[in-house]
Design an enzyme around this catalytic site. Structure first.
Site, PDB file in Angstrom:
ATOM      1  N   LYS A 271       0.845  -1.195   0.000  1.00 50.59           N
ATOM      2  CA  LYS A 271       0.000   0.000   0.000  1.00 50.59           C
ATOM      3  C   LYS A 271       0.881   1.245   0.000  1.00 50.59           C
ATOM      4  CE  LYS A 271      -4.052  -1.843   2.414  1.00 50.59           C
ATOM      5  NZ  LYS A 271      -5.023  -1.644   1.325  1.00 50.59           N
ATOM      6  N   ARG A 345     -10.336 -11.485   2.019  1.00 51.94           N
ATOM      7  CA  ARG A 345     -11.202 -12.528   1.459  1.00 51.94           C
ATOM      8  C   ARG A 345     -10.558 -13.899   1.560  1.00 51.94           C
ATOM      9  NH1 ARG A 345     -11.419  -9.432  -4.158  1.00 51.94           N
ATOM     10  NH2 ARG A 345     -11.272  -7.715  -2.676  1.00 51.94           N
TER      11      ARG A 345
END
Ligand code: BES
Ligand code: ZN
Ligand code: ZN
Length: 494
Positions: A271, A345
């Site tokens: 990120k 996920r």
């Protein structure tokens, strides 16, 4: 903070807050004549208008008094009750005062058929949620300046039983919510997977609660490669924590699964600056399901619940998972890791499929700070809700409106169903459309749906509302504890 109720205001606390609806023309004449004259004058001069949230500060008998505009009676709601009381607490704290008295709870009680319990619950939530501050890392003068409210006196002249019951429920709910705020605000080097494991173990002192921990070795044996893959870059072992609450002899089992990434660097898909700083908050879902069990046990909710927390870090190192790697999840499906930053996920895939196969819950609800796309779509005041079960959607939507932890449904149309299909594996962890970002909150939901078999299931993406960048009326910037009220209200509704 202590709350006491009494039938009239005695002006004995540091500050008094008097609510006023737009329709009230007497302007507190019966309370104090000169206050009424002053208010008449202030309204004439347009210094004060009684609109919701407006404050007018004065003195009555030398006592600091603030008039709080409550707006129109027909527009008043329990949320406005939380907000008005939250404002009173914030105002008192900012004046460095420690006790308040107010008639706001009583003024709201006979409007719109609000039950005394509802009013009590909302009042306690507004007060206790607003009285929270994360001050433990301040020192010296900065710390001394932080004054907590220690005492609130609420005017209540009706029969006290139901109002008191609501107050104590609201206190339990706010306490659990504040626990999530603490866990989210604490730095990631403190709140590690084992820190959350220890926090879960503390809950066994509550009636009906037991805890099971799955360690790394057992994950290997059981084939939970998706969570193992995410945690490969970390020096800390992953944990899968199950907190069971038995509140009923029989009946449905409701599993609450919370994403517990204690820090999300993104992995090799690192990120960038401005996106990485708050990623200690990526365990908010896990903290929320844990706190919901605490609240449910303290409230004595007659339901059987299971909170599941898949916990690990998503970091970069020589042993970290790489883009292009392929893992096999617990249910046998293979997943190509097309983006290491879509890690939530992955851990949820194992947690959902293992939980369903092992515990056979009737209902599974997962909470996760899952996608930036959901923040783009809904911002900070609603979570994304994805489910095919109309009843569950209705119940969660209503619980959201009552608690004001609101959810907004996103579609799971057939056309989205193949968006996560792999090219050299069963699935991939990002969609190939729009570099993985098109309908990102929905395609993440599609991915999760491949790991649920028979259970009724809802996915709640809390990436926006779990962590605020500015203060609200009764919630602060930083962790908000979003989801505790939603789930507890949902469970109380059942
Ligand atoms: N933890 C993030 C999602 C997130 C973003 C939470 C902003 C809170 C605020 C999640 O793991 C993530 O990075 N998702 C990616 C998915 C993408 C690679 C398909 C995202 O949203 O960018
Ligand atoms: Zn991520
Ligand atoms: Zn994440």
């Amino acid at each position: 903070m202590k709350i006491t109720i009494q039938p009239t205001l005695e002006r004995k606390q540091d500050i008094t807050f008097l609510g006023i609806f737009e329709e009230d023309n007497s302007n507190y004449k019966s309370y104090d004549n000169s206050l009424a004259a002053e208010l008449d004058n202030a309204i004439k001069k347009k210094l004060f208008s009684k609109k919701f949230g407006e404050l007018y500060s004065t003195q009555v008998d030398g006592k600091r008094t603030i008039i709080v505009g409550l707006g129109k009676k027909e527009e008043f709601s329990v949320e406005k009750m939380r907000k008005a009381l939250g404002k009173a607490v914030r105002c008192t704290r900012s004046l460095k005062l420690e006790s308040l008295e107010t008639n706001i709870a009583e003024l709201g009680h006979d409007l719109h058929q609000f039950s005394y319990e509802m009013v009590g619950r909302a009042a306690a939530e507004g007060l206790f949620l607003a009285n929270y501050a994360f001050t433990k890392y301040f020192s010296g003068e900065r710390l001394e300046k932080e004054k907590n409210l220690t005492w609130t006196v609420l005017q209540w002249s009706g029969s006290p039983e139901k109002f008191n019951a609501g107050l104590s429920d609201g206190m339990i709910i706010a306490d659990a919510t504040n626990m999530v705020k603490d866990l989210v605000n604490e730095p990631a080097s403190v709140v590690t997977p084992s820190y959350l494991e220890q926090a879960a173990k503390k809950l066994v002192s509550l009636k009906g609660v037991s805890v099971r921990i799955m360690e790394k070795d057992e994950m290997k044996k059981e084939g939970l490669q998706a969570i193992l893959g995410v945690s490969k870059g970390s020096d800390l072992p992953p944990k899968l924590v199950f907190i069971e609450y038995k509140g009923a002899k029989q009946g449905k089992l409701i599993a609450l699964i919370g994403k517990g990434i204690t820090f999300d660097s993104g992995g090799y898909n690192l990120k960038p600056t401005h996106y990485i700083e708050d990623m200690k908050s990526d365990m908010a879902g896990a903290a929320t399901v844990m706190a919901t069990i605490k609240a449910a046990a303290e409230l004595g909710i007659k339901k059987n619940l299971l909170a599941v927390m898949p916990l690990c870090e998503n970091l970069v190192s020589g042993s970290a998972q790489k883009p292009g790697d392929i893992v096999k999840a617990y249910n046998g499906k293979t997943i190509e890791i097309t983006n290491t930053d879509a890690e939530g996920r992955l851990i949820l895939a194992d947690a959902l499929s293992y939980t369903e196969a092992t515990y056979q819950p009737d209902i599974m609800i997962d909470l996760a700070t899952l996608t930036g796309a959901c923040v783009v779509a809904l911002g900070y005041h609603a979570a994304g809700l994805i489910s095919k079960d109309e009843e569950l959607v209705k119940e969660l939507t209503n619980a959201g409106l009552d608690s004001y932890d609101r959810v907004w449904r996103l579609p799971l149309f057939d056309e989205y169903q193949d968006s996560m299909d792999g090219t050299i594996s069963d699935l991939q962890n990002t969609s190939r459309k729009g570099k993985g970002y098109d309908a990102g909150a929905i395609t993440a939901g599609v991915f999760l749906s491949k790991f649920v078999d028979k259970a009724k299931w809802a996915h709640i993406d809390i990436a926006g509302p779990a962590y605020w960048v500015e203060d609200g009326d009764y919630l602060q910037k930083g962790g908000t504890g979003f989801g505790v009220r939603l789930l507890v209200y949902y469970l109380l509704q059942q």
